[in-house]
Design a protein around this motif. Structure first.
Motif, short mmCIF file in Angstrom:
data_model
loop_
_atom_site.label_atom_id
_atom_site.label_comp_id
_atom_site.label_asym_id
_atom_site.label_seq_id
_atom_site.Cartn_x
_atom_site.Cartn_y
_atom_site.Cartn_z
N VAL A 124 0.88 -1.15 0.01
CA VAL A 124 0.63 -0.09 0.27
C VAL A 124 0.81 1.96 -0.42
CG1 VAL A 124 -1.39 1.39 0.90
CG2 VAL A 124 -1.93 -0.90 1.00
N GLY A 125 2.19 1.23 1.25
CA GLY A 125 3.23 2.39 1.27
C GLY A 125 3.58 2.48 -0.77
N VAL A 126 4.20 1.83 -1.39
CA VAL A 126 4.57 1.66 -2.42
C VAL A 126 4.00 2.72 -3.30
CG1 VAL A 126 5.71 0.44 -4.12
CG2 VAL A 126 6.72 -0.05 -1.88
N LEU A 127 2.90 1.59 -3.60
CA LEU A 127 2.30 2.18 -4.61
C LEU A 127 1.42 3.51 -4.08
CD1 LEU A 127 -0.12 -1.20 -5.58
CD2 LEU A 127 1.96 -0.17 -6.00
N GLU A 128 1.14 3.71 -3.09
CA GLU A 128 0.60 5.62 -3.07
C GLU A 128 1.97 6.08 -3.57
OE1 GLU A 128 0.53 5.52 1.31
OE2 GLU A 128 -1.46 4.83 1.50
N VAL A 129 2.90 5.98 -2.98
CA VAL A 129 4.14 7.30 -3.26
C VAL A 129 4.26 6.73 -5.07
CG1 VAL A 129 4.60 7.57 -1.97
CG2 VAL A 129 5.87 5.96 -2.51
N SER A 130 4.62 5.80 -5.61
CA SER A 130 4.79 5.07 -6.56
C SER A 130 3.78 4.70 -7.01
CB SER A 130 6.16 4.66 -7.16
OG SER A 130 6.47 4.20 -8.15
N VAL A 167 3.68 -4.37 -8.18
CA VAL A 167 4.04 -5.30 -6.37
C VAL A 167 4.13 -6.51 -7.38
CG1 VAL A 167 4.42 -6.00 -4.22
CG2 VAL A 167 3.65 -3.33 -5.16
N LEU A 168 5.15 -7.75 -6.81
CA LEU A 168 5.22 -8.97 -7.54
C LEU A 168 5.60 -9.65 -5.66
CD1 LEU A 168 5.16 -11.71 -8.46
CD2 LEU A 168 7.72 -10.93 -9.58
N VAL A 169 4.81 -10.07 -4.30
CA VAL A 169 5.33 -10.95 -3.71
C VAL A 169 6.60 -12.43 -4.17
CG1 VAL A 169 4.12 -11.94 -1.40
CG2 VAL A 169 3.23 -9.84 -2.62
N LEU A 170 7.34 -11.92 -3.20
CA LEU A 170 8.32 -13.69 -2.33
C LEU A 170 8.80 -13.27 -1.49
CD1 LEU A 170 9.60 -15.23 -4.44
CD2 LEU A 170 11.67 -13.60 -4.39
N SER A 171 7.57 -14.55 -0.91
CA SER A 171 7.37 -14.57 0.27
C SER A 171 7.77 -16.29 0.76
CB SER A 171 6.19 -14.56 0.88
OG SER A 171 5.89 -14.62 2.19
N ALA A 172 7.84 -16.22 1.82
CA ALA A 172 8.21 -17.66 2.33
C ALA A 172 6.62 -18.24 2.91
CB ALA A 172 8.67 -17.83 3.40
N SER A 173 6.19 -17.54 2.85
CA SER A 173 4.70 -18.23 3.16
C SER A 173 3.17 -18.51 1.97
CB SER A 173 3.72 -17.04 4.38
OG SER A 173 2.39 -16.96 4.16
N GLY A 174 2.69 -19.11 2.08
CA GLY A 174 1.78 -19.11 1.16
C GLY A 174 0.41 -19.78 1.63
N GLU A 175 0.67 -18.71 3.09
CA GLU A 175 -1.01 -19.14 4.00
C GLU A 175 -1.84 -18.50 3.02
OE1 GLU A 175 -1.43 -20.52 6.68
OE2 GLU A 175 0.54 -21.75 6.23
N ARG A 176 -3.28 -18.57 3.50
CA ARG A 176 -3.89 -18.44 2.24
C ARG A 176 -4.54 -16.78 2.72
NH1 ARG A 176 -9.20 -16.39 3.32
NH2 ARG A 176 -11.14 -17.29 1.06
N GLU A 177 -4.62 -16.24 3.74
CA GLU A 177 -4.33 -15.32 4.36
C GLU A 177 -3.42 -14.13 3.91
OE1 GLU A 177 -6.97 -12.81 6.55
OE2 GLU A 177 -6.84 -14.36 5.96
N ASP A 178 -2.22 -14.45 3.96
CA ASP A 178 -1.10 -13.73 3.59
C ASP A 178 -1.81 -13.08 1.92
OD1 ASP A 178 0.25 -13.08 5.84
OD2 ASP A 178 1.39 -15.39 5.55
N VAL A 179 -2.12 -14.78 1.03
CA VAL A 179 -1.65 -14.03 0.35
C VAL A 179 -3.04 -13.24 -0.73
CG1 VAL A 179 -2.08 -15.09 -2.96
CG2 VAL A 179 -1.06 -16.42 -0.67
N LYS A 222 -5.38 -7.83 -2.11
CA LYS A 222 -5.97 -6.77 -2.04
C LYS A 222 -5.84 -5.41 -1.42
CE LYS A 222 -9.60 -9.44 0.51
NZ LYS A 222 -10.77 -9.90 1.28
N ALA A 223 -4.10 -6.05 -0.79
CA ALA A 223 -3.57 -4.39 -1.37
C ALA A 223 -2.52 -3.77 -2.01
CB ALA A 223 -2.20 -4.73 -0.48
N GLY A 224 -2.87 -4.67 -2.90
CA GLY A 224 -2.39 -4.12 -4.73
C GLY A 224 -1.44 -4.92 -5.55
#
Length: 221
Positions: A72-78, A83-95, A100-102
């Motif tokens: 959200v913060g990044v997209l507000e200023v740029s 944004v492409l998420v690269l995470s160790a987590s594949g949890e539903r809530e995180d995804v 939803k954040a963009g």
């Protein structure tokens, strides 16, 4: 073919220096221009405002918040960044929070170097990229949103702690007062408030308080 499609600029956000530097090095070796790195929500926003990268490679778990808040913060200023998420987590809530954040896409860290490079290029071109096991989850969520609430659907589901925080917000308590009552940090309370904003699609604390009162959350359970 545009410059962005050929050689997009990239910012890597991750709080683990060895991993962050290795990913940045791999991307540079694959022909990308890594214009910045960041280790948290605040630094990601600050640096994105300066370099305005085509693609931001975002971790979900950061020391001063989560990847959704950083997105959200990044997209507000740029706003032109993707944004492409690269995470160790594949949890539903995180995804779902990331989307939803963009965030445009979501990969787990088990992705190969080739898969990551291809995903960054696709993201720069505006295509949504998801680890195959997560694609169905995201598609199902889009379908649910498109169809709208069904009869008996109470809307977004808040966690027990988010509901507790919301109840105190409705009573007019500040984040510091709530933190003291719940024996958690001020930052934790703010993270819960931001998560609630996103889930309920509200813009500020006034709307949050109105929602709480309308749903009877300003009263003790």
């Amino acid at each position: 073919m545009s410059f962005v499609a050929d050689s997009p600029t990239v910012m890597v956000v991750d709080d683990h220096p060895i991993w962050r530097d290795a990913v940045a090095r791999d991307l540079a070796d694959d022909g990308f221009e890594v214009v910045a790195t960041a280790d948290g929500v605040a630094s990601a926003r600050r640096r994105a405002a300066v370099v305005r990268p085509d693609v931001v490679l975002m971790d979900m778990h950061l020391p001063d918040g989560d990847g959704a808040a950083a997105t959200v913060g990044v997209l507000e200023v740029s706003p032109s960044s993707r944004v492409l998420v690269l995470s160790a987590s594949g949890e539903r809530e995180d995804v779902l929070q990331a989307v939803k954040a963009g965030a445009t896409g979501y990969l787990v860290k088990s992705a190969s170097r080739t898969e990551l490079a291809d995903a960054v290029r696709a993201t720069a071109q505006g295509r949504a990229v998801f680890t195959p096991s997560l694609a169905g989850l995201v598609l199902g969520e889009y379908r649910r949103i498109a169809l709208g609430p069904k009869a008996g659907d109470s809307g977004p589901t808040l966690t027990e702690r988010e509901t507790e925080v919301l109840r105190h917000v409705a009573k007019g308590l500040t984040a510091k007062q709530i933190a003291a009552k719940l024996s958690v940090s001020h930052r934790t309370v703010e993270n819960h408030v931001q998560a609630t904003f996103r889930k309920l699609q509200l813009a500020n604390r006034v709307e949050l308080t109105r929602y709480a009162i309308e749903h009877g959350l300003d009263k003790e359970p």
